[in-house]
Design a protein around this motif. Structure first.
Motif, PDB file in Angstrom:
ATOM      1  N   PHE A  55     -38.500 -35.885 -68.070  1.00 39.48           N
ATOM      2  CA  PHE A  55     -37.969 -35.216 -69.253  1.00 39.48           C
ATOM      3  C   PHE A  55     -38.968 -34.182 -69.757  1.00 39.48           C
ATOM      4  O   PHE A  55     -38.579 -33.082 -70.184  1.00 39.48           O
ATOM      5  N   MET A  56     -40.251 -34.491 -69.691  1.00 34.75           N
ATOM      6  CA  MET A  56     -41.256 -33.513 -70.085  1.00 34.75           C
ATOM      7  C   MET A  56     -41.214 -32.294 -69.176  1.00 34.75           C
ATOM      8  O   MET A  56     -41.356 -31.154 -69.634  1.00 34.75           O
ATOM      9  N   HIS A  57     -41.017 -32.525 -67.875  1.00 35.68           N
ATOM     10  CA  HIS A  57     -40.934 -31.396 -66.947  1.00 35.68           C
ATOM     11  C   HIS A  57     -39.721 -30.529 -67.264  1.00 35.68           C
ATOM     12  O   HIS A  57     -39.790 -29.294 -67.186  1.00 35.68           O
ATOM     13  N   ALA A  58     -38.613 -31.157 -67.650  1.00 34.12           N
ATOM     14  CA  ALA A  58     -37.423 -30.394 -68.006  1.00 34.12           C
ATOM     15  C   ALA A  58     -37.671 -29.540 -69.244  1.00 34.12           C
ATOM     16  O   ALA A  58     -37.246 -28.376 -69.305  1.00 34.12           O
ATOM     17  N   ILE A  59     -38.350 -30.097 -70.234  1.00 34.92           N
ATOM     18  CA  ILE A  59     -38.684 -29.314 -71.434  1.00 34.92           C
ATOM     19  C   ILE A  59     -39.611 -28.155 -71.070  1.00 34.92           C
ATOM     20  O   ILE A  59     -39.419 -27.017 -71.514  1.00 34.92           O
TER      21      ILE A  59
END
Length: 223
Positions: A55-59
């Motif tokens: 999810f951090m990578h997506a952000i």
């Protein structure tokens, strides 16, 4: 300035909005919308992908897809202010620690998932073992702040802010919940400075985050 370029206010299409909202006492606004994490949770997670790091990578992908999320105010020693756009933004995330506390991690972003995942995992583990809060006290603006609230399926969220000069975007995401029909989603909140970002850019950010998470359909496609 290495890694950043100054925005020409004479040609910038948002110069009018910048000048208007820069003078507000409360110039920030927050938007919460749902993000679909079905592919992440049903395909990537069983293959070993960390939902937290994914999810951090997506952000981070969204931040680097929308230039306005990489723009910041800078003030010179004479007091003159400029707006700059950074080439790359690091992710400052809250990391849980023993004793119901947390520390701030500083994670370099890479578009390559494997590179980011390895670096993110190492920084998080190091931060979790530490004792210093590691808070940014103004020495850096080439950041975005990230926090996860896995206990709450929230419908709106507001952040503590030091004042109208703070232009670092805040991102929060909540509990992953199923709809009983095979879909899984969570709330994601984005808080930004209106002098730099409008609703249009927030919408583009949400689209980019969702597109990256959808790429986790089949872990081999996400690597």
């Amino acid at each position: 300035m290495a890694g950043a370029r100054e925005i020409d206010l004479d040609t910038w299409s948002r110069a009018g909005q910048y000048r208007l909202f820069r003078g507000y006492d409360r110039p920030h606004f927050a938007t919460t919308a749902r993000i679909d994490v079905t592919a992440l949770m049903t395909q990537a997670k069983p293959a070993g992908v960390s939902p937290y790091r994914a999810f951090m990578h997506a952000i981070g992908t969204g931040i680097h897809a929308v230039p306005e999320f990489r723009m910041r105010f800078l003030r010179s020693g004479t007091g003159a202010e400029t707006v700059v756009e950074y080439d790359a933004i690091a992710l400052s995330a809250t990391v849980p620690r023993a004793g119901d506390t947390f520390g701030y991690a500083y994670i370099p972003f890479s578009a390559d998932w494997a590179t980011f995942d390895a670096a993110c995992k190492a920084v998080i583990e190091e931060t979790a073992r530490g004792t210093d809060l590691g808070a940014n006290t103004g020495e850096r603006v080439d950041l975005a702040y990230l926090s996860c609230l896995p206990w709450i399926d929230f419908t709106a969220l507001d952040n503590a802010l030091p004042g109208p000069d703070d232009c670092i975007p805040r991102f929060s995401w909540g509990k992953f919940v199923g709809d009983g029909q095979g879909r899984i989603s969570c709330a994601m909140a984005v808080q930004v400075h209106h002098a730099l970002i409008d609703g249009l850019q927030v919408g583009r950010l949400f689209e980019a985050v969702q597109a990256r998470l959808d790429q986790f359909r089949g872990f081999s496609d996400a690597a």
